[in-house]
Design a protein around this motif. Structure first.
Motif, PDB file in Angstrom:
ATOM      1  N   ASP A  22       0.842  -1.214   0.000  1.00  0.00           N
ATOM      2  CA  ASP A  22       0.000   0.000   0.000  1.00  0.00           C
ATOM      3  C   ASP A  22       0.877   1.263   0.000  1.00  0.00           C
ATOM      4  O   ASP A  22       0.545   2.263  -0.618  1.00  0.00           O
ATOM      5  N   ALA A  23       1.998   1.190   0.700  1.00  0.00           N
ATOM      6  CA  ALA A  23       2.883   2.372   0.803  1.00  0.00           C
ATOM      7  C   ALA A  23       3.750   2.542  -0.454  1.00  0.00           C
ATOM      8  O   ALA A  23       4.500   3.510  -0.554  1.00  0.00           O
ATOM      9  N   GLY A  24       3.664   1.583  -1.380  1.00  0.00           N
ATOM     10  CA  GLY A  24       4.421   1.726  -2.632  1.00  0.00           C
ATOM     11  C   GLY A  24       5.774   1.034  -2.615  1.00  0.00           C
ATOM     12  O   GLY A  24       6.700   1.453  -3.314  1.00  0.00           O
ATOM     13  N   MET A  25       5.886  -0.049  -1.835  1.00  0.00           N
ATOM     14  CA  MET A  25       7.169  -0.773  -1.776  1.00  0.00           C
ATOM     15  C   MET A  25       7.642  -1.212  -3.168  1.00  0.00           C
ATOM     16  O   MET A  25       8.837  -1.152  -3.464  1.00  0.00           O
ATOM     17  N   LEU A  26       6.705  -1.590  -4.023  1.00  0.00           N
ATOM     18  CA  LEU A  26       7.116  -2.111  -5.333  1.00  0.00           C
ATOM     19  C   LEU A  26       7.710  -1.021  -6.232  1.00  0.00           C
ATOM     20  O   LEU A  26       8.303  -1.320  -7.269  1.00  0.00           O
ATOM     21  N   ASP A  27       7.532   0.257  -5.814  1.00  0.00           N
ATOM     22  CA  ASP A  27       8.207   1.368  -6.523  1.00  0.00           C
ATOM     23  C   ASP A  27       9.359   1.920  -5.679  1.00  0.00           C
ATOM     24  O   ASP A  27       9.885   2.997  -5.964  1.00  0.00           O
ATOM     25  N   GLY A  28       9.664   1.249  -4.579  1.00  0.00           N
ATOM     26  CA  GLY A  28      10.753   1.715  -3.717  1.00  0.00           C
ATOM     27  C   GLY A  28      10.381   2.927  -2.874  1.00  0.00           C
ATOM     28  O   GLY A  28      11.258   3.726  -2.502  1.00  0.00           O
ATOM     29  N   GLN A  29       9.087   3.046  -2.571  1.00  0.00           N
ATOM     30  CA  GLN A  29       8.636   4.224  -1.807  1.00  0.00           C
ATOM     31  C   GLN A  29       8.959   4.109  -0.313  1.00  0.00           C
ATOM     32  O   GLN A  29       9.265   3.030   0.183  1.00  0.00           O
ATOM     33  N   ALA A  30       8.823   5.262   0.366  1.00  0.00           N
ATOM     34  CA  ALA A  30       9.164   5.339   1.795  1.00  0.00           C
ATOM     35  C   ALA A  30       8.194   4.514   2.652  1.00  0.00           C
ATOM     36  O   ALA A  30       7.037   4.313   2.299  1.00  0.00           O
ATOM     37  N   HIS A  31       8.719   4.041   3.765  1.00  0.00           N
ATOM     38  CA  HIS A  31       7.934   3.283   4.752  1.00  0.00           C
ATOM     39  C   HIS A  31       8.821   3.205   5.998  1.00  0.00           C
ATOM     40  O   HIS A  31      10.050   3.337   5.891  1.00  0.00           O
ATOM     41  N   ALA A  32       8.184   2.990   7.146  1.00  0.00           N
ATOM     42  CA  ALA A  32       8.977   2.916   8.385  1.00  0.00           C
ATOM     43  C   ALA A  32      10.071   1.833   8.293  1.00  0.00           C
ATOM     44  O   ALA A  32      11.122   1.951   8.927  1.00  0.00           O
ATOM     45  N   LEU A  33       9.838   0.789   7.505  1.00  0.00           N
ATOM     46  CA  LEU A  33      10.831  -0.297   7.385  1.00  0.00           C
ATOM     47  C   LEU A  33      11.825  -0.069   6.245  1.00  0.00           C
ATOM     48  O   LEU A  33      12.731  -0.885   6.033  1.00  0.00           O
ATOM     49  N   CYS A  34      11.649   1.050   5.513  1.00  0.00           N
ATOM     50  CA  CYS A  34      12.521   1.284   4.364  1.00  0.00           C
ATOM     51  C   CYS A  34      13.934   1.658   4.821  1.00  0.00           C
ATOM     52  O   CYS A  34      14.120   2.511   5.685  1.00  0.00           O
ATOM     53  N   LEU A  35      14.924   0.991   4.250  1.00  0.00           N
ATOM     54  CA  LEU A  35      16.326   1.227   4.630  1.00  0.00           C
ATOM     55  C   LEU A  35      17.081   1.994   3.551  1.00  0.00           C
ATOM     56  O   LEU A  35      18.275   2.202   3.644  1.00  0.00           O
ATOM     57  N   GLY A  36      16.359   2.386   2.483  1.00  0.00           N
ATOM     58  CA  GLY A  36      16.999   3.110   1.384  1.00  0.00           C
ATOM     59  C   GLY A  36      17.632   2.157   0.386  1.00  0.00           C
ATOM     60  O   GLY A  36      17.413   0.940   0.439  1.00  0.00           O
ATOM     61  N   VAL A  37      18.435   2.705  -0.509  1.00  0.00           N
ATOM     62  CA  VAL A  37      19.102   1.873  -1.518  1.00  0.00           C
ATOM     63  C   VAL A  37      20.105   0.965  -0.781  1.00  0.00           C
ATOM     64  O   VAL A  37      20.940   1.450  -0.007  1.00  0.00           O
ATOM     65  N   ALA A  38      19.988  -0.335  -1.028  1.00  0.00           N
ATOM     66  CA  ALA A  38      20.776  -1.312  -0.249  1.00  0.00           C
ATOM     67  C   ALA A  38      22.275  -0.986  -0.269  1.00  0.00           C
ATOM     68  O   ALA A  38      22.924  -0.969   0.779  1.00  0.00           O
ATOM     69  N   ASP A  39      22.805  -0.698  -1.466  1.00  0.00           N
ATOM     70  CA  ASP A  39      24.251  -0.458  -1.564  1.00  0.00           C
ATOM     71  C   ASP A  39      24.692   0.792  -0.797  1.00  0.00           C
ATOM     72  O   ASP A  39      25.881   0.985  -0.566  1.00  0.00           O
ATOM     73  N   GLU A  40      23.730   1.660  -0.452  1.00  0.00           N
ATOM     74  CA  GLU A  40      24.069   2.893   0.269  1.00  0.00           C
ATOM     75  C   GLU A  40      23.923   2.748   1.784  1.00  0.00           C
ATOM     76  O   GLU A  40      24.228   3.680   2.532  1.00  0.00           O
ATOM     77  N   ILE A  41      23.442   1.606   2.264  1.00  0.00           N
ATOM     78  CA  ILE A  41      23.322   1.401   3.720  1.00  0.00           C
ATOM     79  C   ILE A  41      24.739   1.479   4.301  1.00  0.00           C
ATOM     80  O   ILE A  41      25.635   0.751   3.861  1.00  0.00           O
ATOM     81  N   PRO A  42      24.975   2.407   5.257  1.00  0.00           N
ATOM     82  CA  PRO A  42      26.351   2.625   5.729  1.00  0.00           C
ATOM     83  C   PRO A  42      27.079   1.344   6.131  1.00  0.00           C
ATOM     84  O   PRO A  42      28.272   1.186   5.853  1.00  0.00           O
ATOM     85  N   TRP A  43      26.372   0.411   6.764  1.00  0.00           N
ATOM     86  CA  TRP A  43      26.999  -0.841   7.223  1.00  0.00           C
ATOM     87  C   TRP A  43      27.547  -1.645   6.048  1.00  0.00           C
ATOM     88  O   TRP A  43      28.549  -2.335   6.178  1.00  0.00           O
TER      89      TRP A  43
END
Ligand SMILES: Cc1cc2nc3c(=O)[nH]c(=O)nc-3n(C[C@H](O)[C@H](O)[C@H](O)COP(=O)(O)O)c2cc1C
Ligand code: SF4
Length: 519
Positions: A77-98
């Motif tokens: 509903d929040a648009g995960m399939l378009d990469g939209q924001a959500h409380a669980l969204c961590l951003g672009v995987a390769d950009e996760i600081p860890w």
């Protein structure tokens, strides 16, 4: 066009519900008429965020985690399939600081590719190292491995190229390549991750070893507690064989090389190379006296290369990019990168591949984020059950074979187990002896008898029975085990015991001036 969604099938992610998440997404997509293609990958190694789901978008793969099956409706509903924001969204995987802070060479593809797909493997530079090895020929391939500075990742840190050269120079009608995937060290899981997430890299590395040494047959000895890894490796072997990359005249070359998986029945000592060979030959896992070295007389009495999963899995990138590229990372005689595994009471547990030289403090406090319980970190055990316990005072130690050895520690297979201030170090010391007593193969007396006597002596110290006398007995016993044992199980058990005593004397009923003066 369908949206590609990546969900790990790694055992660690499956254990926390990745399978249910995949099923829920498939069901909801079907119900809603959404075109979704689910790709099951390995894990990226951020275990506190598993199940971590990634969605292919124009910006790259956008990650969400930790996701539960019940979150899927809301995420869509929040648009995960378009990469939209959500409380669980961590951003672009390769950009996760860890992830961004890592140097992923051995683990470059793990969590990225579909482990069942040879095409995906090839599309991510797979078999380029193999092609270069074919072009270079056996001798130059070994020279490349030697020059890279690669040392065995199973624990002992022996130069891989030297081992290969010894086997290459030993004349025999049959030679073998054996992969040690017993992975018995506490807090370690890197071998499992590679086998489940990027099995072709291990096949490629072992094949290169075969070409380089003249071995035509290889075995992967996997602990029986790793059923997912066994399945993944067996499936990949079938695909490689069908594609002409295993079997007779591999890839149209003059070389034959084939592989088989064998499963071990769960003894720590079967990770010791000679004991592993006994087990592979169908006998009880008992350590063989050396010499002869396995390189001269190994499996079925034939010259054998035996290496850890990570050692083999690092060879393809060394061949692909060249020895100098790999050697440029690291410090001192520890060249390249180390896939470090953070475990125990740690906030951010997982796989962190980084060049040698990072300090223990950076790994535990910054990368690991301290303890999961929120209490202060009191001790860490590095290098498995035979590794020393380090206190905070030693957190400036760089991750380097020699730096750890200089402080009576070892980096082993790269496992770090974190403890908070509730740990009782006398109990941990007792546990080290108890573990040795349980796992001892029984071949030599210092280990077989010494470990049982060690438990008894530590019990007396804990009970405050003639404490100072028993501390002297314990130190004497540790020295007997250290210098008199046939293999490192008995020989290294004194390290966790003595490090607990040295660095945490208060847990043994006070300071130990006599012992500290002796060290
Ligand atoms: C008790 C004991 C357990 C061991 N367990 C493992 C293991 O689980 N995996 C591994 O790769 N090496 C293990 N080793 C080290 C192996 O004996 C051997 O050094 C290693 O497989 C060589 O491969 P490498 O040079 O690539 O590290 C163990 C050694 C001892 C003494
Ligand atoms: S040290 Fe222990 S495990 Fe190693 S050979 Fe001796 S009895 Fe066996």
């Amino acid at each position: 066009m369908s949206v590609r969604v990546f969900i790990p099938c790694d055992a660690g992610a499956v254990a926390v519900g990745a399978g249910e998440v995949a099923e829920a997404l498939q069901g909801i997509a079907t119900r809603r008429g959404l075109a979704v293609e689910i790709v099951r990958t390995g894990s990226r190694g951020l275990y506190w965020l598993e199940p971590m789901v990634e969605v292919q978008t124009a910006r790259g793969r956008v990650a969400y985690g930790p996701v539960e099956a019940g979150d899927i409706d809301g995420l869509i509903d929040a648009g995960m399939l378009d990469g939209q924001a959500h409380a669980l969204c961590l951003g672009v995987a390769d950009e996760i600081p860890w992830l961004k802070r890592q140097t992923r060479l051995t683990f470059a593809r793990c969590g990225v590719v579909d482990p069942r797909s040879l095409e995906d493997y090839r599309a991510h530079d797979g078999y380029k190292g193999f092609a270069r090895a074919l072009a270079l020929g056996a001798e130059a391939t070994i020279e490349e491995v030697l020059q890279s500075g690669l040392r065995g990742r199973g624990g002992a840190g022996f130069p891989t190229g030297i081992k290969w050269r010894t086997v290459a120079q030993t004349a025999a009608d049959q030679k073998y390549i054996v992969c040690n995937a017993d992975e018995g060290d506490s807090g370690t899981f890197a071998d499992r991750m590679i086998m489940e997430g990027d099995p072709f890299v291990l096949i490629e590395g072992m094949t290169i070893a075969g070409i380089a040494t003249g071995a035509t047959k290889g075995y992967i000895y996997i602990r029986s507690e790793y059923p997912h890894a066994i399945t993944a490796m067996e499936a990949a072997i079938v695909v490689a064989r069908r594609s002409g990359l295993l079997g007779k005249r591999i890839a149209g070359s003059a070389f034959d090389f084939d592989l088989e998986v064998r499963s071990g029945a769960g003894a720590y000592v079967c990770g010791e190379e000679t004991s592993l060979l006994e087990s592979l030959e169908g006998r009880r896992g008992i350590v063989r006296a050396k010499p002869p070295l396995p390189a001269h007389k190994g499996l079925f009495g034939k010259p054998t290369v035996i290496n850890n999963v990570l050692s083999f899995a690092t060879v393809p990138i060394i061949l692909e990019k060249g020895a100098a590229f790999y050697r440029d990372f690291g410090m001192g005689r520890s060249r390249g990168t180390m896939p470090i595994q953070l475990a125990g009471n740690v906030k951010h547990g997982g796989l962190f591949e980084v060049a040698f030289g990072v300090t223990l403090g950076e790994l535990v406090d910054e990368i690991g984020g301290g303890t999961a319980s929120g209490g202060p970190v009191r001790a860490v055990q590095v290098g498995g059950p035979l590794g020393a316990y380090f206190p905070r005072a030693l957190f400036d130690t760089p991750f380097d074979y020699e730096a750890f050895a200089a402080r009576d520690g070892l980096i082993g297979h790269g496992g770090i187990v974190v403890f908070d201030d509730t740990v009782d170090m006398a109990k941990q010391a007792r546990f080290a002896m108890e573990f040795c007593a349980l796992e001892s193969c029984g071949k030599c007396t210092p280990c077989r008898i010494g470990s049982t006597r060690g438990v008894e002596v530590i019990d007396r110290i804990i009970a405050n029975e003639k404490r100072s006398d028993n501390l002297v007995v314990l130190e004497d016993l540790c020295n007997t085990m250290k210098f008199g044992s046939l293999c490192a199980l008995g020989g290294f058990t004194p390290y966790p015991v003595m490090s607990a005593l040295t660095h945490f004397p208060e847990d043994f009923g006070g300071a130990r001036p006599s012992l500290q003066a002796a060290e």
